[in-house]
Design a protein around this motif. Structure first.
Motif, PDB file in Angstrom:
ATOM      1  N   PRO A 144       1.329   7.689 -11.083  1.00  0.00           N
ATOM      2  CA  PRO A 144       0.092   7.018 -11.531  1.00  0.00           C
ATOM      3  C   PRO A 144       0.284   6.112 -12.746  1.00  0.00           C
ATOM      4  O   PRO A 144      -0.257   5.009 -12.786  1.00  0.00           O
ATOM      5  CB  PRO A 144      -0.844   8.194 -11.851  1.00  0.00           C
ATOM      6  CG  PRO A 144      -0.321   9.335 -11.069  1.00  0.00           C
ATOM      7  CD  PRO A 144       1.154   9.144 -10.965  1.00  0.00           C
ATOM      8  N   HIS A 145       1.066   6.559 -13.721  1.00  0.00           N
ATOM      9  CA  HIS A 145       1.209   5.732 -14.918  1.00  0.00           C
ATOM     10  C   HIS A 145       2.097   4.514 -14.673  1.00  0.00           C
ATOM     11  O   HIS A 145       2.176   3.620 -15.527  1.00  0.00           O
ATOM     12  CB  HIS A 145       1.760   6.572 -16.073  1.00  0.00           C
ATOM     13  CG  HIS A 145       3.227   6.832 -16.004  1.00  0.00           C
ATOM     14  ND1 HIS A 145       3.783   7.823 -15.214  1.00  0.00           N
ATOM     15  CD2 HIS A 145       4.283   6.217 -16.614  1.00  0.00           C
ATOM     16  CE1 HIS A 145       5.082   7.811 -15.346  1.00  0.00           C
ATOM     17  NE2 HIS A 145       5.428   6.847 -16.186  1.00  0.00           N
ATOM     18  N   ASN A 146       2.774   4.467 -13.517  1.00  0.00           N
ATOM     19  CA  ASN A 146       3.612   3.307 -13.178  1.00  0.00           C
ATOM     20  C   ASN A 146       2.907   2.298 -12.278  1.00  0.00           C
ATOM     21  O   ASN A 146       3.518   1.290 -11.905  1.00  0.00           O
ATOM     22  CB  ASN A 146       4.897   3.767 -12.492  1.00  0.00           C
ATOM     23  CG  ASN A 146       5.963   4.178 -13.483  1.00  0.00           C
ATOM     24  OD1 ASN A 146       5.928   3.783 -14.645  1.00  0.00           O
ATOM     25  ND2 ASN A 146       6.901   4.998 -13.049  1.00  0.00           N
ATOM     26  N   LEU A 147       1.654   2.539 -11.929  1.00  0.00           N
ATOM     27  CA  LEU A 147       0.926   1.564 -11.111  1.00  0.00           C
ATOM     28  C   LEU A 147       0.820   0.194 -11.781  1.00  0.00           C
ATOM     29  O   LEU A 147       0.856  -0.829 -11.087  1.00  0.00           O
ATOM     30  CB  LEU A 147      -0.464   2.110 -10.771  1.00  0.00           C
ATOM     31  CG  LEU A 147      -0.491   3.204  -9.691  1.00  0.00           C
ATOM     32  CD1 LEU A 147      -1.896   3.792  -9.559  1.00  0.00           C
ATOM     33  CD2 LEU A 147      -0.023   2.645  -8.356  1.00  0.00           C
ATOM     34  N   PRO A 148       0.689   0.100 -13.129  1.00  0.00           N
ATOM     35  CA  PRO A 148       0.723  -1.239 -13.743  1.00  0.00           C
ATOM     36  C   PRO A 148       2.023  -1.995 -13.471  1.00  0.00           C
ATOM     37  O   PRO A 148       2.024  -3.225 -13.446  1.00  0.00           O
ATOM     38  CB  PRO A 148       0.557  -0.938 -15.240  1.00  0.00           C
ATOM     39  CG  PRO A 148      -0.168   0.353 -15.290  1.00  0.00           C
ATOM     40  CD  PRO A 148       0.305   1.132 -14.110  1.00  0.00           C
ATOM     41  N   VAL A 149       3.139  -1.277 -13.251  1.00  0.00           N
ATOM     42  CA  VAL A 149       4.388  -1.962 -12.901  1.00  0.00           C
ATOM     43  C   VAL A 149       4.231  -2.711 -11.588  1.00  0.00           C
ATOM     44  O   VAL A 149       4.655  -3.857 -11.447  1.00  0.00           O
ATOM     45  CB  VAL A 149       5.551  -0.936 -12.805  1.00  0.00           C
ATOM     46  CG1 VAL A 149       6.835  -1.631 -12.386  1.00  0.00           C
ATOM     47  CG2 VAL A 149       5.750  -0.223 -14.133  1.00  0.00           C
ATOM     48  N   LEU A 150       3.583  -2.069 -10.608  1.00  0.00           N
ATOM     49  CA  LEU A 150       3.357  -2.732  -9.318  1.00  0.00           C
ATOM     50  C   LEU A 150       2.400  -3.902  -9.472  1.00  0.00           C
ATOM     51  O   LEU A 150       2.583  -4.952  -8.840  1.00  0.00           O
ATOM     52  CB  LEU A 150       2.811  -1.705  -8.317  1.00  0.00           C
ATOM     53  CG  LEU A 150       2.588  -2.188  -6.891  1.00  0.00           C
ATOM     54  CD1 LEU A 150       3.866  -2.748  -6.293  1.00  0.00           C
ATOM     55  CD2 LEU A 150       2.039  -1.067  -6.016  1.00  0.00           C
ATOM     56  N   VAL A 151       1.391  -3.742 -10.308  1.00  0.00           N
ATOM     57  CA  VAL A 151       0.438  -4.845 -10.535  1.00  0.00           C
ATOM     58  C   VAL A 151       1.148  -6.050 -11.143  1.00  0.00           C
ATOM     59  O   VAL A 151       1.004  -7.186 -10.662  1.00  0.00           O
ATOM     60  CB  VAL A 151      -0.709  -4.371 -11.460  1.00  0.00           C
ATOM     61  CG1 VAL A 151      -1.603  -5.543 -11.836  1.00  0.00           C
ATOM     62  CG2 VAL A 151      -1.524  -3.289 -10.778  1.00  0.00           C
TER      63      VAL A 151
ATOM     64  N   LEU B 294       0.832  -1.209   0.000  1.00  0.00           N
ATOM     65  CA  LEU B 294       0.000   0.000   0.000  1.00  0.00           C
ATOM     66  C   LEU B 294       0.866   1.258   0.000  1.00  0.00           C
ATOM     67  O   LEU B 294       0.575   2.230  -0.708  1.00  0.00           O
ATOM     68  CB  LEU B 294      -0.921  -0.023   1.222  1.00  0.00           C
ATOM     69  CG  LEU B 294      -1.883   1.160   1.368  1.00  0.00           C
ATOM     70  CD1 LEU B 294      -2.838   1.229   0.182  1.00  0.00           C
ATOM     71  CD2 LEU B 294      -2.670   1.051   2.668  1.00  0.00           C
ATOM     72  N   LEU B 295       1.948   1.247   0.770  1.00  0.00           N
ATOM     73  CA  LEU B 295       2.869   2.386   0.782  1.00  0.00           C
ATOM     74  C   LEU B 295       3.520   2.581  -0.585  1.00  0.00           C
ATOM     75  O   LEU B 295       3.656   3.713  -1.071  1.00  0.00           O
ATOM     76  CB  LEU B 295       3.938   2.165   1.849  1.00  0.00           C
ATOM     77  CG  LEU B 295       5.028   3.238   1.968  1.00  0.00           C
ATOM     78  CD1 LEU B 295       4.419   4.577   2.348  1.00  0.00           C
ATOM     79  CD2 LEU B 295       6.085   2.828   2.984  1.00  0.00           C
ATOM     80  N   ALA B 296       3.925   1.472  -1.220  1.00  0.00           N
ATOM     81  CA  ALA B 296       4.533   1.571  -2.553  1.00  0.00           C
ATOM     82  C   ALA B 296       3.545   2.136  -3.568  1.00  0.00           C
ATOM     83  O   ALA B 296       3.911   2.953  -4.417  1.00  0.00           O
ATOM     84  CB  ALA B 296       5.021   0.193  -2.995  1.00  0.00           C
ATOM     85  N   ALA B 297       2.282   1.718  -3.476  1.00  0.00           N
ATOM     86  CA  ALA B 297       1.272   2.220  -4.406  1.00  0.00           C
ATOM     87  C   ALA B 297       1.077   3.728  -4.244  1.00  0.00           C
ATOM     88  O   ALA B 297       0.824   4.441  -5.220  1.00  0.00           O
ATOM     89  CB  ALA B 297      -0.048   1.487  -4.174  1.00  0.00           C
ATOM     90  N   LEU B 298       1.226   4.228  -3.030  1.00  0.00           N
ATOM     91  CA  LEU B 298       1.116   5.669  -2.809  1.00  0.00           C
ATOM     92  C   LEU B 298       2.293   6.419  -3.429  1.00  0.00           C
ATOM     93  O   LEU B 298       2.131   7.511  -3.982  1.00  0.00           O
ATOM     94  CB  LEU B 298       1.052   5.945  -1.302  1.00  0.00           C
ATOM     95  CG  LEU B 298       1.076   7.418  -0.874  1.00  0.00           C
ATOM     96  CD1 LEU B 298      -0.178   8.138  -1.352  1.00  0.00           C
ATOM     97  CD2 LEU B 298       1.197   7.535   0.641  1.00  0.00           C
ATOM     98  N   LEU B 299       3.484   5.832  -3.370  1.00  0.00           N
ATOM     99  CA  LEU B 299       4.685   6.517  -3.847  1.00  0.00           C
ATOM    100  C   LEU B 299       4.874   6.393  -5.352  1.00  0.00           C
ATOM    101  O   LEU B 299       5.566   7.217  -5.944  1.00  0.00           O
ATOM    102  CB  LEU B 299       5.916   5.958  -3.124  1.00  0.00           C
ATOM    103  CG  LEU B 299       5.918   6.108  -1.600  1.00  0.00           C
ATOM    104  CD1 LEU B 299       7.158   5.487  -1.002  1.00  0.00           C
ATOM    105  CD2 LEU B 299       5.835   7.571  -1.206  1.00  0.00           C
ATOM    106  N   PHE B 300       4.297   5.379  -5.976  1.00  0.00           N
ATOM    107  CA  PHE B 300       4.438   5.205  -7.428  1.00  0.00           C
ATOM    108  C   PHE B 300       3.727   6.335  -8.160  1.00  0.00           C
ATOM    109  O   PHE B 300       2.669   6.803  -7.728  1.00  0.00           O
ATOM    110  CB  PHE B 300       3.829   3.876  -7.859  1.00  0.00           C
ATOM    111  CG  PHE B 300       4.790   2.733  -7.890  1.00  0.00           C
ATOM    112  CD1 PHE B 300       4.927   1.944  -9.012  1.00  0.00           C
ATOM    113  CD2 PHE B 300       5.564   2.431  -6.779  1.00  0.00           C
ATOM    114  CE1 PHE B 300       5.818   0.885  -9.040  1.00  0.00           C
ATOM    115  CE2 PHE B 300       6.452   1.389  -6.792  1.00  0.00           C
ATOM    116  CZ  PHE B 300       6.580   0.607  -7.937  1.00  0.00           C
TER     117      PHE B 300
END
Length: 805
Positions: free
Chosen positions: A759-766, A751-757
């Protein structure tokens, strides 16, 4: 006579000096096609031939702090300065800035705050900017230029230093072919033009000699204009047409060293040359006067170098450079006698040129001797330290298999080696070597200067480590010889996976020895994970379709991981799909059918990962060579596609919830959902994405409240997980509680990583979570990889996903 004023400082040639450092100013930016297009004034100065020009090389290491130190002291920096560069202490060596301040000159500085750290309390006025915000292309230079007009109009300064970082930041972030380079070069050209015109006006109106030094930090070209002086330093080797004066041009192809700049500016400013400077005087820059003045300048430089040689070399009188200097000094005395007699014939001029050449040869030889003295390292002490480090490393590598086994053993057998004959023999031999080295060395080294008790302790440590390594190796060979047919030993033989991860990791480390591989390091990781996926595919196919004929253990593994296979009386390769169609296959239960479908998902996993990685490579261009090229990330972050970015961010956050929450408690699931909603609200508040009901950008705020809202849920989830972990350890040894606690801590960090990413890099976390889930369930568990293999694969994928961002 016996008393001479030769060593007294002559009057200054320059009243004002401006030093401009422009990081990453390459030669083709000025002398190539880009120079004519983006730096017309600087190019015009060179083409008109109103300047001197030299090619100057930099002594390594070429890092900011060591290069500034070399420029201002004239000494060769050590490689330890690369580490000190991260937290630069005050420069205590004799240097040009200190000499100028001592002489009462007023110094002003604007730019990289490394100068402020190196020279505290030396500047009457300064404004330091940090160099670590590499994504800042504008403010870091505007903070320097905003002072320029006001300072150039003033007369209350003697030395002005400007250090520009914007071009270097652009090069690091977007590469040399970026469209941002052109405007930045045009900006630097206008700054150089402004400084040069201002100095020329002071020369004409006030008859003040002045010099402008424009520098990079690797190689330089020096341009000296008629009237005022203009010196330019660049990265790269190039050709130009330097001129002695506006009406008379001569080509200089001499290679000078950047260490020469300190001594040249010192003479030009009427200051003593720095005590530890090993540089030679750049004579054309200060040699526009009479022959007597030129001889006096080179004698001052030679006197300083010969004194430094006397302090560092016991047998300095036998040094060729010192002998040449004494010969030139004697010839200089004869020339002075002729000069004082009023002899102005051609013989006096030719003799002066001969003496000048003798001095220059002596300076070159002295500088070379001193550079070798400075570059000498304490090899014996370094070798002792290296041996200890390598022994410890080898001992750790030998212990890693035991440490990563199920028993997690880490045992170093010390008592047997300490009482062995080999230990005492090694101690005696190393003591003998130590005595020989320390008694025969010309100069004492650090290890030889230590007390004998300490030296013997170090020797005993080296001997004990060596005996421990030999003992560990002997035990490994003994175990392999005693149980050659043991399934554990035979199963521990190296596979293709082991060879790949070892060779790949070592290869990556070796690649860091070249700057080109560092700049394009992402290519190394992309290659390694693609190769790893192909090898995993081969291993999965072998595990599913080609079990060994009579290997009971392997057959059991296949049976447990993929599908139930009936006993067979024949010893042959079993085709699993065929077996599933047999009578045994018809009797499979529903759970066995699921396991059979898992096999095909397992086989498809490497190819799915390859497809995901290829998509992620197109999201962000990185490196130096291709960072300027358009990518999907640029398309998403443009204002025209904010709706598409909003949809992608919402879907990504939803996928993150489904991938992470499945093993969490109900409270953590609710907190995770609210936290992800808070992330989207935060991005909408700062204008990255839009809500369906949002009208324009009127609702955009700083997003501080929304971010704090997410941080509260991150802390809550991590606290809940930590509580479960403590409960499983203290109250009850419940494995399910411990698993839940670990998973909740993990989900809080996600959740912390998703906040720091972005927006266009959220698919990288997924994709990161998806690949990790698939690898765990369909690759690592079925193939029964050990902790070392899984750890290194995590590291590889972690590096690749870092560059995917």
């Amino acid at each position: 006579g016996m008393v001479s004023n030769w060593t007294k400082i002559p009057p200054p040639l320059f009243r004002k000096v401006v030093i401009v450092l422009i990081d990453a100013l390459r030669d083709d930016f000025v002398f190539g096609s880009k120079g004519k297009q983006f730096m017309p004034y600087t190019t015009q100065v060179v083409e008109k031939g109103t300047s001197y020009s030299f090619i100057a090389e930099a002594k390594p290491p070429t890092v900011t702090m060591p290069r500034i130190k070399a420029l201002m002291t004239g000494s060769i920096p050590g490689f330890i300065d690369v580490v000190v560069n991260l937290n630069s202490p005050a420069l205590l060596d004799d240097n040009l800035i200190w000499q100028a301040k001592t002489a009462g000159k007023r110094i002003i500085f604007y730019g990289d705050d490394t100068w402020v750290k190196l020279f505290p309390k030396h500047f009457v006025e300064y404004d330091g900017t940090t160099s670590f915000f590499v994504s800042d292309f504008t403010e870091v230079d505007d903070n320097v230029t905003r002072h320029l007009d006001r300072v150039l109009r003033r007369e209350d300064w003697d030395l002005l230093i400007l250090h520009y970082l914007g071009l270097d930041h652009i090069g690091h972030m977007t590469g040399p072919n970026s469209p941002l380079v052109g405007p930045k070069l045009r900006e630097m050209d206008n700054i150089l033009k402004k400084i040069h015109v201002s100095l020329l006006s002071k020369v004409i109106q006030l008859s003040l000699g002045s010099v402008c030094v424009s520098c990079g930090l690797t190689l330089k070209c020096l341009l000296v204009l008629g009237g005022g002086f203009f010196i330019l330093r660049l990265k790269g080797v190039f050709s130009s047409l330097p001129c002695r004066a506006i009406s008379q041009c001569s080509i200089f192809k001499d290679l000078v060293v950047d260490l020469n700049l300190a001594s040249t500016l010192a003479i030009g400013l009427g200051l003593p040359i720095s005590r530890n400077s090993v540089g030679n005087l750049i004579l054309p820059v200060v040699g526009g006067g009479t022959m007597r003045e030129q001889l006096r300048f080179v004698h001052l430089n030679g006197f300083q170098l010969s004194r430094l040689l006397q302090e560092n070399t016991p047998a300095y009188e036998k040094d060729p450079g010192y002998e040449h200097f004494k010969i030139a000094e004697k010839s200089h005395g004869n020339w002075i006698k002729l000069y004082l007699e009023g002899n102005n014939s051609e013989i006096l001029l030719n003799l002066g040129k001969k003496v000048l050449k003798q001095y220059l040869d002596a300076l070159k030889a002295l500088s070379s001797s001193l550079s070798k003295q400075v570059a000498q390292y304490d090899m014996y002490s370094m070798m002792v330290g290296t041996v200890i480090i390598m022994e410890v490393l080898l001992l750790l590598l030998l212990s890693v298999p035991k440490a990563l086994s199920k028993r997690a053993e880490f045992e170093v057998p010390l008592s047997p080696p300490l009482f062995s004959l080999l230990f005492y023999l090694m101690c005696l031999m190393l003591c003998a070597v130590h005595v020989i080295v320390c008694t025969s060395a010309e100069s004492l080294c650090y290890f030889c200067s230590m007390s004998w008790l300490t030296a013997v302790g170090v020797i005993m440590l080296i001997s004990a480590l060596m005996c421990g390594i030999l003992s560990a190796i002997a035990k490994i060979f003994e175990n392999s010889r005693l149980s050659p047919k043991s399934p554990v030993v035979s199963g521990s033989s190296w596979s293709e996976i082991d060879v790949l991860i070892l060779a790949g990791t070592i290869g990556h480390v070796l690649s860091l020895g070249a700057s080109s591989f560092i700049e394009e390091e992402h290519q190394t990781w992309y290659f390694l994970i693609n190769t790893l996926c192909l090898v995993l595919c081969q291993e999965l196919c072998r595990n599913n379709f080609l079990p060994k004929e009579c290997d009971l253990q392997h057959s059991t593994n296949v049976k447990q991981n993929f599908e139930s296979i009936g006993e067979t009386s024949e010893c042959k390769n079993i085709d699993i799909p065929a077996a599933s169609n047999s009578k045994l296959g018809k009797a499979t239960s529903s759970s066995e059918f699921i396991k059979g479908s898992d096999k095909w998902i397992s086989l498809a996993t490497p190819w799915i990962i390859l497809i995901c990685c290829r998509l992620l490579r197109s999201l962000n261009q990185t490196g130096v060579q291709w960072a300027h090229r358009p990518d999907f990330g640029h398309w998403l972050t443009s204002s025209e596609h904010k709706s598409e970015l909003s949809f992608l961010a919402a879907v990504s956050l939803l996928m993150i919830f489904f991938l992470v929450q499945r093993r969490c408690s109900l409270v953590s699931k609710i907190a995770m959902a609210l936290g992800l909603l808070g992330i989207y609200s935060y991005r909408a508040a700062i204008g990255n994405v839009i809500f369906p009901w949002q009208r324009g950008d009127k609702d955009i705020s700083k997003g501080i409240t929304e971010a704090r809202f997410v941080y509260v849920f991150v802390l809550g989830i991590v606290f809940t997980g930590t509580k479960d972990l403590l409960k499983s350890q203290v109250i009850s040894a419940d494995s399910s509680t411990k698993s839940t606690g670990l998973w909740e801590v993990y989900s809080g960090l996600v959740l912390l990583a998703a906040l720091l990413f972005r927006p266009h890099n959220l698919p990288v976390l997924v994709f990161c979570l998806l690949i990790q889930t698939m690898m765990t369930k369909y690759v690592w568990i079925p193939l029964k990889f050990d902790a070392a293999q899984i750890t290194i694969m995590h590291y590889w994928f972690g590096q690749a996903f870092f560059y995917f961002q």
